[in-house]
Design a protein around this motif. Structure first.
Motif, PDB file in Angstrom:
ATOM      1  N   HIS A  84      -5.020  -0.648   0.866  1.00 54.34           N
ATOM      2  CA  HIS A  84      -6.000  -1.885  -0.305  1.00 54.34           C
ATOM      3  C   HIS A  84      -5.677  -3.111  -0.319  1.00 54.34           C
ATOM      4  N   ALA A 105       2.465  -5.435  -6.262  1.00 54.48           N
ATOM      5  CA  ALA A 105       2.628  -4.476  -5.144  1.00 54.48           C
ATOM      6  C   ALA A 105       3.382  -3.017  -4.949  1.00 54.48           C
ATOM      7  N   HIS A 106       4.231  -3.391  -6.188  1.00 54.83           N
ATOM      8  CA  HIS A 106       5.665  -2.664  -6.018  1.00 54.83           C
ATOM      9  C   HIS A 106       5.460  -1.430  -7.371  1.00 54.83           C
ATOM     10  N   ASP A 123      -0.893   0.680   2.615  1.00 52.73           N
ATOM     11  CA  ASP A 123      -0.636  -0.832   2.512  1.00 52.73           C
ATOM     12  C   ASP A 123      -1.251  -1.593   1.794  1.00 52.73           C
ATOM     13  N   PHE A 124      -0.564  -2.671   0.689  1.00 54.77           N
ATOM     14  CA  PHE A 124      -0.807  -3.426   0.425  1.00 54.77           C
ATOM     15  C   PHE A 124      -1.324  -4.577   0.611  1.00 54.77           C
ATOM     16  N   PHE A 126      -2.103  -9.340   0.382  1.00 58.68           N
ATOM     17  CA  PHE A 126      -2.860  -9.407   0.097  1.00 58.68           C
ATOM     18  C   PHE A 126      -2.983 -10.880   0.350  1.00 58.68           C
ATOM     19  N   TYR A 158       5.300   2.835   1.514  1.00 59.24           N
ATOM     20  CA  TYR A 158       4.471   1.924   1.708  1.00 59.24           C
ATOM     21  C   TYR A 158       4.833   0.344   1.952  1.00 59.24           C
ATOM     22  N   VAL A 160       3.983  -3.903   2.293  1.00 61.54           N
ATOM     23  CA  VAL A 160       3.409  -4.645   1.430  1.00 61.54           C
ATOM     24  C   VAL A 160       2.971  -6.382   2.060  1.00 61.54           C
TER      25      VAL A 160
END
Length: 203
Positions: A84, A105-106, A123-124, A126, A158, A160
């Motif tokens: 994402h 994200a969390h 994956d997040f 930013f 996952y 961040v």
């Protein structure tokens, strides 16, 4: 608006298929040029909101892999990965802004990540497009790591990831974000090749 195994076959939903598909257009020329690099690998949206935060660009990439046994019809080891990508312009960037995105994200992971034996990773990412890169922000991002194992890794994990890009000064910093190459327009073909090479490595 909307809130390496030689025997492995890879089915990638957005793996650089050379299909001409309509994509959103951005008034911001820089973001629109970045979208050009992303469009064949990510599903893109503009003016996206998530958890009370707004983003100029959102992209999602899904990848499914499986291993093949003797015959293509006999497969096993199915795994799913997703990325994402959230990007927006900001007048200035502070460490507190990045920390807020990490918390977002969390929060998103609670509902967006579906732990299972087939889930490998989510994956997040930013990316903030800023006018300057303060030293404390550079230090925070370059040393940032945040990976959460799900059921001790049996249900994948996952992660961040953060990046800050300053196009006008042709500088950036990231926590190991491969897609940041798509935002380095000043790198020309070399930067774009780096981004595409990362995707080829995944597939």
């Amino acid at each position: 608006m909307s809130e390496g195994d030689p025997g492995a076959d890879v089915d990638a939903d957005h793996a650089g298929e050379a299909e001409e598909e309509a994509r959103p257009e951005w008034d911001d020329d820089y973001v629109d040029r970045v979208a050009d690099r992303l469009q064949f690998n990510y599903d893109l949206e503009r003016d996206y909101r998530a958890g009370g935060e707004s983003f100029d660009l959102y992209g999602r990439m899904d990848m499914d892999t499986h291993k093949q046994f003797i015959h293509p019809a006999i497969t096993y080891g199915h795994q799913h990965s997703a990325e994402h990508l959230f990007a927006r312009r900001v007048d200035r960037v502070r460490v507190s802004d990045l920390e807020r995105l990490v918390s977002l994200a969390h929060d998103l992971a609670e509902t967006w990540v579906e732990p299972s034996e087939e889930h490998f990773s989510t994956d997040f990412v930013f990316v903030l497009v800023a006018e300057e890169l303060p030293d404390d922000v550079r230090s925070f991002v370059s040393g940032f790591e945040d990976r959460t194992m799900l059921k001790y890794g049996y249900h994948g994990h996952y992660e961040v990831e953060l990046a800050v890009v300053v196009p006008d000064r042709e500088e950036s910093v990231d926590s190991g974000v491969g897609v940041v190459d798509a935002f380095r327009l000043w790198g020309g073909e070399e930067a774009e090749d780096g981004f595409l090479g990362r995707l080829r490595g995944l597939f």
